[in-house]
Design a protein around this motif. Sequence first.
Motif, PDB file in Angstrom:
ATOM      1  N   VAL A 170       0.725  -1.159   0.471  1.00  0.00           N
ATOM      2  CA  VAL A 170      -0.173  -0.174   0.208  1.00  0.00           C
ATOM      3  C   VAL A 170       0.850   1.375   0.282  1.00  0.00           C
ATOM      4  O   VAL A 170       1.855   1.200   0.560  1.00  0.00           O
ATOM      5  CB  VAL A 170      -1.101   0.079   1.249  1.00  0.00           C
ATOM      6  N   MET A 171       0.477   1.924  -0.765  1.00  0.00           N
ATOM      7  CA  MET A 171       1.479   3.470  -0.645  1.00  0.00           C
ATOM      8  C   MET A 171       0.474   4.538  -0.665  1.00  0.00           C
ATOM      9  O   MET A 171      -0.601   4.466  -1.041  1.00  0.00           O
ATOM     10  CB  MET A 171       2.099   3.418  -2.253  1.00  0.00           C
ATOM     11  N   SER A 172       1.842   5.153   0.259  1.00  0.00           N
ATOM     12  CA  SER A 172       0.487   6.594   0.364  1.00  0.00           C
ATOM     13  C   SER A 172       1.620   7.852   0.237  1.00  0.00           C
ATOM     14  O   SER A 172       2.605   7.873   0.164  1.00  0.00           O
ATOM     15  CB  SER A 172       0.229   7.087   2.023  1.00  0.00           C
ATOM     16  N   MET A 173       0.658   8.601  -0.299  1.00  0.00           N
ATOM     17  CA  MET A 173       2.097   9.907  -0.597  1.00  0.00           C
ATOM     18  C   MET A 173       1.398  10.872  -0.713  1.00  0.00           C
ATOM     19  O   MET A 173       0.343  11.572  -0.705  1.00  0.00           O
ATOM     20  CB  MET A 173       2.661   9.783  -2.373  1.00  0.00           C
ATOM     21  N   GLY A 174       1.891  12.649  -0.296  1.00  0.00           N
ATOM     22  CA  GLY A 174       1.218  13.526   0.256  1.00  0.00           C
ATOM     23  C   GLY A 174       2.690  14.378   1.084  1.00  0.00           C
ATOM     24  O   GLY A 174       4.072  13.799   0.828  1.00  0.00           O
ATOM     25  N   HIS A 175       2.538  15.025   2.404  1.00  0.00           N
ATOM     26  CA  HIS A 175       2.787  15.295   2.925  1.00  0.00           C
ATOM     27  C   HIS A 175       2.646  15.175   4.782  1.00  0.00           C
ATOM     28  O   HIS A 175       1.644  15.586   4.620  1.00  0.00           O
ATOM     29  CB  HIS A 175       3.439  17.479   3.195  1.00  0.00           C
ATOM     30  N   PHE A 176       3.783  15.789   5.376  1.00  0.00           N
ATOM     31  CA  PHE A 176       3.846  15.577   6.241  1.00  0.00           C
ATOM     32  C   PHE A 176       3.912  17.425   7.445  1.00  0.00           C
ATOM     33  O   PHE A 176       4.616  18.028   6.859  1.00  0.00           O
ATOM     34  CB  PHE A 176       4.879  15.106   7.939  1.00  0.00           C
ATOM     35  N   MET A 177       3.013  18.054   7.695  1.00  0.00           N
ATOM     36  CA  MET A 177       3.121  19.604   7.966  1.00  0.00           C
ATOM     37  C   MET A 177       1.964  19.653   8.897  1.00  0.00           C
ATOM     38  O   MET A 177       2.048  18.994  10.342  1.00  0.00           O
ATOM     39  CB  MET A 177       1.483  19.620   6.855  1.00  0.00           C
ATOM     40  N   GLY A 178       3.162  20.885   9.909  1.00  0.00           N
ATOM     41  CA  GLY A 178       2.926  20.943  11.526  1.00  0.00           C
ATOM     42  C   GLY A 178       3.812  22.048  11.381  1.00  0.00           C
ATOM     43  O   GLY A 178       3.999  22.602  10.441  1.00  0.00           O
ATOM     44  N   LEU A 179       3.876  22.663  12.765  1.00  0.00           N
ATOM     45  CA  LEU A 179       4.700  23.783  13.190  1.00  0.00           C
ATOM     46  C   LEU A 179       5.863  23.348  13.266  1.00  0.00           C
ATOM     47  O   LEU A 179       6.511  22.747  14.002  1.00  0.00           O
ATOM     48  CB  LEU A 179       4.108  24.491  13.972  1.00  0.00           C
ATOM     49  N   PHE A 180       7.112  24.227  12.935  1.00  0.00           N
ATOM     50  CA  PHE A 180       8.229  23.987  13.273  1.00  0.00           C
ATOM     51  C   PHE A 180       9.096  24.556  14.265  1.00  0.00           C
ATOM     52  O   PHE A 180       9.700  25.246  13.716  1.00  0.00           O
ATOM     53  CB  PHE A 180       9.087  24.259  11.469  1.00  0.00           C
ATOM     54  N   ASP A 181       8.625  23.843  15.040  1.00  0.00           N
ATOM     55  CA  ASP A 181       9.119  24.786  16.118  1.00  0.00           C
ATOM     56  C   ASP A 181       9.908  24.205  16.886  1.00  0.00           C
ATOM     57  O   ASP A 181      10.491  24.881  17.964  1.00  0.00           O
ATOM     58  CB  ASP A 181       7.851  24.150  17.530  1.00  0.00           C
ATOM     59  N   ASN A 182      11.048  22.623  16.887  1.00  0.00           N
ATOM     60  CA  ASN A 182      12.103  22.013  17.180  1.00  0.00           C
ATOM     61  C   ASN A 182      13.028  21.253  16.257  1.00  0.00           C
ATOM     62  O   ASN A 182      12.182  21.173  15.452  1.00  0.00           O
ATOM     63  CB  ASN A 182      12.120  21.501  18.928  1.00  0.00           C
ATOM     64  N   ASP A 183      14.318  22.318  15.987  1.00  0.00           N
ATOM     65  CA  ASP A 183      15.344  21.612  15.230  1.00  0.00           C
ATOM     66  C   ASP A 183      15.154  20.633  14.867  1.00  0.00           C
ATOM     67  O   ASP A 183      14.869  19.664  15.647  1.00  0.00           O
ATOM     68  CB  ASP A 183      16.662  21.995  15.751  1.00  0.00           C
ATOM     69  N   PHE A 184      15.091  19.902  13.431  1.00  0.00           N
ATOM     70  CA  PHE A 184      15.143  18.829  12.845  1.00  0.00           C
ATOM     71  C   PHE A 184      16.104  19.182  12.121  1.00  0.00           C
ATOM     72  O   PHE A 184      16.488  19.307  10.904  1.00  0.00           O
ATOM     73  CB  PHE A 184      13.562  18.886  12.719  1.00  0.00           C
TER      74      PHE A 184
END
Length: 357
Positions: free
Chosen positions: A106-120
């Motif tokens: 099974v394949m899912s494509m898209g975006h993880f969206m959030g508030l960039f609140d801590n370094d990554f």
Amino acid sequence: MGKYQGSKKVVREYFATLSDAVKDENATADSIAKVISEHTTPDYLFMGVYPFREQKGVKNAVDVFWAPLSKSLTRMQRRQDIFIAGTNDVKIDPTTGKDSSQDIWVMSMGHFMGLFDNDFMGVKATGKMISLRYAEFSQVVEGKISRTGMFVDLIGFMIQAGVNPLPPSTGQYFVYPGPINHDGLLFEDAPEQEGIDTVNLVNQMVEDLDQLNRSGAMGCPPEILALSWSKDMIWYGPGGIGASYTIPRYQMQHQLPFRNNLTDKKFNGHVARIAEGNFSCFFGWPNLSNRSIGGFLGMPAGGASADMQVVDVYCRDGNKLSENWVLIDLAYWLKQQGLDIFDRTSKITNPDFVNKK
């Protein structure tokens, strides 16, 4: 009930419970791992882009990927554009040597969206919305997920945060849309023949390009592309390369720089290749090996042969391919040639992060 409804249900339930877990601002690595363990097999394997790579077991996958990501992107949402399932078109898994012709993915494509609140990944937090493009492949075995192929566009993420680790790209990077007809979420199974038509077209396109590779040709006549691609094709490439529209611009902004600046190209096969409805996708581990002779990504020659892990997601319109979303683990490809873009960028732009290590 359709052939893939059971597998789709497994993955959708997993996504729903995982989304609740990572959105919880009090979530811990242990709480996230507990949720994932309920949906995965004991021998679960996570396969991700550099620096996550292969992680055996849920705990390791959470420690290196899910926990840091959910801490950095608060209130994170999964925003899907395409969701399909299918039986593997690959007969032998190149990573295991085993028969994979009955495997369901099974394949899912898209975006993880959030508030960039801590370094990554050493990238400074902005406190603003950010999107991390992803394509996630889930192999379903007896009602559980046994393997995950998780490809995310970390360079695209860095560009959004204002830190581009590479020279100017030939194409245009932006937060890419889903299919033009908004018809990519196949929660109900599509007619089987549609998927067959799609994968046959993709396989023919791959074979045309593979013949060019085997011939040693560096360029590509546009009429070769026109056999399988719409003249209004859109190619959504990874951060560092960008997107292109129409065959001439695709050739100018990606295909010819790729073909002319990389040599000794070798196709290594795919782990999974599926199709449903008008959509098809694949990933390899690795797909390709090649050697840079200078110019690709605006970088000098690399010398050594390096592997490329690639995801392609295709949309078919009639008898032509119309849209193509691509993720390439460029960071891993560069790492094999001696450049760690995350280490270099964090040392330059985020010394506080480096000093905390």
